[in-house]
Design a protein around this motif. Structure first.
Motif, PDB file in Angstrom:
ATOM      1  N   MET A 172       0.746  -1.239  -0.327  1.00  0.00           N
ATOM      2  CA  MET A 172      -0.029  -0.013   0.265  1.00  0.00           C
ATOM      3  C   MET A 172       0.601   1.488   0.224  1.00  0.00           C
ATOM      4  O   MET A 172       0.766   1.899  -0.670  1.00  0.00           O
ATOM      5  N   HIS A 173       2.053   1.777   0.890  1.00  0.00           N
ATOM      6  CA  HIS A 173       2.636   2.543   0.740  1.00  0.00           C
ATOM      7  C   HIS A 173       3.434   2.259  -0.740  1.00  0.00           C
ATOM      8  O   HIS A 173       3.239   3.418  -0.798  1.00  0.00           O
ATOM      9  N   VAL A 174       3.587   1.429  -1.145  1.00  0.00           N
ATOM     10  CA  VAL A 174       4.238   1.683  -2.618  1.00  0.00           C
ATOM     11  C   VAL A 174       3.407   2.320  -3.815  1.00  0.00           C
ATOM     12  O   VAL A 174       3.875   3.703  -4.185  1.00  0.00           O
ATOM     13  N   LEU A 175       2.036   2.071  -3.560  1.00  0.00           N
ATOM     14  CA  LEU A 175       1.044   2.313  -4.444  1.00  0.00           C
ATOM     15  C   LEU A 175       1.172   4.089  -3.877  1.00  0.00           C
ATOM     16  O   LEU A 175       0.719   4.588  -5.072  1.00  0.00           O
ATOM     17  N   HIS A 176       0.652   3.939  -2.765  1.00  0.00           N
ATOM     18  CA  HIS A 176       0.427   5.724  -2.683  1.00  0.00           C
ATOM     19  C   HIS A 176       2.197   6.392  -3.062  1.00  0.00           C
ATOM     20  O   HIS A 176       1.513   7.734  -3.693  1.00  0.00           O
ATOM     21  N   ILE A 177       2.883   6.455  -2.920  1.00  0.00           N
ATOM     22  CA  ILE A 177       4.200   6.821  -3.702  1.00  0.00           C
ATOM     23  C   ILE A 177       3.958   7.075  -4.750  1.00  0.00           C
ATOM     24  O   ILE A 177       4.338   7.759  -4.886  1.00  0.00           O
ATOM     25  N   THR A 178       4.215   5.921  -5.096  1.00  0.00           N
ATOM     26  CA  THR A 178       3.411   6.338  -7.076  1.00  0.00           C
ATOM     27  C   THR A 178       2.509   7.156  -7.397  1.00  0.00           C
ATOM     28  O   THR A 178       2.704   7.442  -8.106  1.00  0.00           O
ATOM     29  N   LYS A 179       1.649   6.884  -7.097  1.00  0.00           N
ATOM     30  CA  LYS A 179       0.515   7.851  -7.111  1.00  0.00           C
ATOM     31  C   LYS A 179       0.274   9.333  -6.933  1.00  0.00           C
ATOM     32  O   LYS A 179       0.216  10.223  -7.782  1.00  0.00           O
ATOM     33  N   ALA A 180       1.132   9.285  -5.600  1.00  0.00           N
ATOM     34  CA  ALA A 180       2.119  10.555  -5.094  1.00  0.00           C
ATOM     35  C   ALA A 180       3.564  11.118  -5.982  1.00  0.00           C
ATOM     36  O   ALA A 180       2.774  12.754  -7.095  1.00  0.00           O
ATOM     37  N   SER A 181       3.233  10.736  -6.562  1.00  0.00           N
ATOM     38  CA  SER A 181       4.567  11.212  -7.599  1.00  0.00           C
ATOM     39  C   SER A 181       4.050  11.274  -9.013  1.00  0.00           C
ATOM     40  O   SER A 181       4.010  12.092 -10.050  1.00  0.00           O
ATOM     41  N   TYR A 182       2.789  10.712  -9.128  1.00  0.00           N
ATOM     42  CA  TYR A 182       2.179  10.852 -10.694  1.00  0.00           C
ATOM     43  C   TYR A 182       0.965  12.018 -10.427  1.00  0.00           C
ATOM     44  O   TYR A 182       1.409  12.713 -11.319  1.00  0.00           O
ATOM     45  N   ILE A 183       0.576  12.568  -9.676  1.00  0.00           N
ATOM     46  CA  ILE A 183      -0.272  13.709  -9.487  1.00  0.00           C
ATOM     47  C   ILE A 183       0.869  14.743  -9.849  1.00  0.00           C
ATOM     48  O   ILE A 183       0.669  15.572 -10.417  1.00  0.00           O
ATOM     49  N   ARG A 184       1.992  14.322  -8.534  1.00  0.00           N
ATOM     50  CA  ARG A 184       3.142  15.836  -9.180  1.00  0.00           C
ATOM     51  C   ARG A 184       3.509  15.963 -10.403  1.00  0.00           C
ATOM     52  O   ARG A 184       3.189  17.089 -11.386  1.00  0.00           O
ATOM     53  N   LEU A 185       3.502  14.497 -11.768  1.00  0.00           N
ATOM     54  CA  LEU A 185       3.864  14.908 -12.729  1.00  0.00           C
ATOM     55  C   LEU A 185       3.218  15.541 -13.461  1.00  0.00           C
ATOM     56  O   LEU A 185       3.227  16.020 -14.349  1.00  0.00           O
ATOM     57  N   VAL A 186       1.689  15.128 -12.982  1.00  0.00           N
ATOM     58  CA  VAL A 186       0.685  15.552 -14.014  1.00  0.00           C
ATOM     59  C   VAL A 186       0.371  17.302 -13.977  1.00  0.00           C
ATOM     60  O   VAL A 186       0.562  18.053 -14.849  1.00  0.00           O
ATOM     61  N   ILE A 187       0.520  17.661 -13.177  1.00  0.00           N
ATOM     62  CA  ILE A 187       0.525  18.817 -12.270  1.00  0.00           C
ATOM     63  C   ILE A 187       1.987  20.036 -12.897  1.00  0.00           C
ATOM     64  O   ILE A 187       1.158  20.798 -13.425  1.00  0.00           O
ATOM     65  N   LEU A 190      12.187  25.452 -24.009  1.00  0.00           N
ATOM     66  CA  LEU A 190      12.943  26.150 -22.729  1.00  0.00           C
ATOM     67  C   LEU A 190      11.953  26.427 -21.283  1.00  0.00           C
ATOM     68  O   LEU A 190      12.216  25.307 -20.494  1.00  0.00           O
ATOM     69  N   PHE A 191      11.198  27.470 -21.788  1.00  0.00           N
ATOM     70  CA  PHE A 191      10.523  27.977 -19.939  1.00  0.00           C
ATOM     71  C   PHE A 191       9.225  27.442 -20.107  1.00  0.00           C
ATOM     72  O   PHE A 191       9.162  27.106 -18.647  1.00  0.00           O
ATOM     73  N   GLY A 192       8.873  26.627 -20.857  1.00  0.00           N
ATOM     74  CA  GLY A 192       8.160  25.028 -20.444  1.00  0.00           C
ATOM     75  C   GLY A 192       8.645  24.070 -19.805  1.00  0.00           C
ATOM     76  O   GLY A 192       8.852  24.113 -18.504  1.00  0.00           O
ATOM     77  N   ILE A 193       9.870  23.661 -20.067  1.00  0.00           N
ATOM     78  CA  ILE A 193      10.629  23.274 -19.721  1.00  0.00           C
ATOM     79  C   ILE A 193      10.938  23.274 -18.441  1.00  0.00           C
ATOM     80  O   ILE A 193      10.869  22.500 -17.251  1.00  0.00           O
ATOM     81  N   VAL A 194      11.506  23.838 -18.028  1.00  0.00           N
ATOM     82  CA  VAL A 194      12.596  24.742 -16.541  1.00  0.00           C
ATOM     83  C   VAL A 194      10.945  24.934 -16.204  1.00  0.00           C
ATOM     84  O   VAL A 194      11.556  24.731 -14.471  1.00  0.00           O
ATOM     85  N   SER A 195       9.906  25.612 -16.004  1.00  0.00           N
ATOM     86  CA  SER A 195       8.850  26.064 -15.396  1.00  0.00           C
ATOM     87  C   SER A 195       8.104  24.596 -15.221  1.00  0.00           C
ATOM     88  O   SER A 195       7.735  24.263 -13.730  1.00  0.00           O
ATOM     89  N   ALA A 196       8.081  23.358 -15.563  1.00  0.00           N
ATOM     90  CA  ALA A 196       8.158  21.940 -15.240  1.00  0.00           C
ATOM     91  C   ALA A 196       8.094  21.586 -14.452  1.00  0.00           C
ATOM     92  O   ALA A 196       7.993  21.124 -13.501  1.00  0.00           O
ATOM     93  N   CYS A 197       9.913  21.443 -14.856  1.00  0.00           N
ATOM     94  CA  CYS A 197      10.713  21.139 -13.512  1.00  0.00           C
ATOM     95  C   CYS A 197      11.093  21.637 -12.256  1.00  0.00           C
ATOM     96  O   CYS A 197      11.055  20.974 -11.448  1.00  0.00           O
ATOM     97  N   LEU A 198      10.663  23.179 -11.838  1.00  0.00           N
ATOM     98  CA  LEU A 198      10.523  23.315 -10.926  1.00  0.00           C
ATOM     99  C   LEU A 198       9.297  23.500 -10.140  1.00  0.00           C
ATOM    100  O   LEU A 198       9.763  23.174  -9.037  1.00  0.00           O
ATOM    101  N   ALA A 199       8.151  23.359 -11.135  1.00  0.00           N
ATOM    102  CA  ALA A 199       7.323  22.880 -10.164  1.00  0.00           C
ATOM    103  C   ALA A 199       7.066  21.338  -9.766  1.00  0.00           C
ATOM    104  O   ALA A 199       6.910  21.168  -8.525  1.00  0.00           O
ATOM    105  N   TYR A 200       7.582  20.878 -10.236  1.00  0.00           N
ATOM    106  CA  TYR A 200       8.098  19.501  -9.800  1.00  0.00           C
ATOM    107  C   TYR A 200       8.392  19.212  -8.226  1.00  0.00           C
ATOM    108  O   TYR A 200       8.830  18.705  -7.492  1.00  0.00           O
TER     109      TYR A 200
END
Length: 323
Positions: free
Chosen positions: A1-16, A93-103
């Motif tokens: 369950m813990h691994v699943l939670h981490i995966t889901k949280a990472s996925y949400i971060r990636l989407v955002i 460039l600014f799109g990638i930089v902003s995405a990485c910064l948000a992550y």
């Protein structure tokens, strides 16, 4: 369950973060639809890279307050971007930089840090095609340290805060060496054209003695960041101050800094024909709130302030005193 939670949280971060990158890219292209003829800020570096590729002198332009050249290392750093049309390359460039910064900003689930992207500092960084978002990213991804060679003034606080390793130092030396191989005398050409720089150093302003208090809390990262920023030469257009948005540690602090800075920005925008005005407005509505946030983050000062307030309330509510 813990691994699943981490995966889901990472996925949400990636989407955002991906969504943030796309939105920033759209805003950027709307703010800068035609940037090919621009010779200021990051566009100077891109045009310099194209000049080097074509065998032209990148320092042939007459410097002015609106056209201050950068070190040739900036052209080396952006060379891959210069191969694309400016609108496309910079948007990516600014799109990638902003995405990485948000992550990186929401790595611990504090989504309120995304308020950075609606600050006047980030808006002006996009509008003016500035280095500050990339420099902020270096604090989270130190392997990008060679980027700091593009703008040594603003790089000063970042270079002293980032963790260095032999590999990172080697990459910085490599980029610097390439610039001298390409144009051995570039540093003298650059120095001779920097006399028109019209920035300011917060520590040498009327607020300087007050800001010196922050050095008393050097062990605190936010205090170190603030004090180093007060020693840094910078412009008055809000974009160089973006790093200050790493100081807030709560949603309220972030909102206080952002709202205060927007008030200063709008006042200048409504009252003057240009943002190039006295730095007092910027210091009062951006630096001063950041300084007060730094003080409030110190446990001892917060306890003393709370105690004083409680004593004042007790005196007011004592028997015999009017409400």
């Amino acid at each position: 369950m813990h691994v699943l939670h981490i995966t889901k949280a990472s996925y949400i971060r990636l989407v955002i973060s991906t969504l943030v990158g796309v939105l920033v890219g759209i805003v950027f292209i709307r703010l800068n639809p035609y940037s090919e003829a621009n010779l200021c800020d990051m566009m100077w570096a891109i045009n310099a890279a194209r000049d080097l590729w074509a065998g032209r002198d990148p320092y042939r332009h007459t410097p002015s307050i609106n056209l201050v050249p950068y070190p040739l290392t900036s052209a080396i750093i952006v060379f891959p971007i210069a191969l694309f049309p400016s609108a496309i390359g910079l948007t990516i460039l600014f799109g990638i930089v902003s995405a990485c910064l948000a992550y990186a900003l929401i790595r611990d689930g504090c989504y309120w840090r995304l308020i950075i992207f609606v600050s006047p500092a980030y808006f002006m960084a996009l509008k003016s095609i500035q280095w500050s978002p990339i420099f902020m990213l270096v604090l989270f991804f130190p392997f990008l340290a060679p980027v700091l060679l593009a703008k040594p003034t603003l790089a000063f606080p970042i270079a002293l805060l980032v963790r260095w390793s032999p590999t990172r130092l080697l990459t910085v030396i490599l980029v610097g060496s390439v610039s001298f191989i390409v144009m051995p005398n570039w540093i003298w050409r650059w120095f001779s054209q920097t006399g028109v720089y019209d920035g300011f150093i917060p520590l040498f302003s009327w607020f300087g003695p007050l800001f010196l208090i922050s050095i008393l809390f050097w062990q605190n990262l936010s205090s170190r960041l603030f004090f180093l920023m007060t020693m840094t030469p910078q412009h008055r257009f809000f974009y160089d101050q973006l790093i200050l948005w790493l100081i807030p540690q709560t949603r309220r602090q972030m909102l206080a800094l952002t709202i205060s800075s927007w008030i200063g920005f709008y006042y200048i925008w409504l009252s003057f024909d240009t943002l190039w005005v006295d730095e007092t407005y910027l210091l009062a509505t951006t630096y001063l709130p950041a300084f007060l946030i730094v003080l409030w983050q110190q446990p001892l000062l917060r306890q003393v302030t709370s105690r004083i307030l409680s004593v004042l309330v007790e005196k007011r509510t004592c028997k015999g005193l009017p409400e």
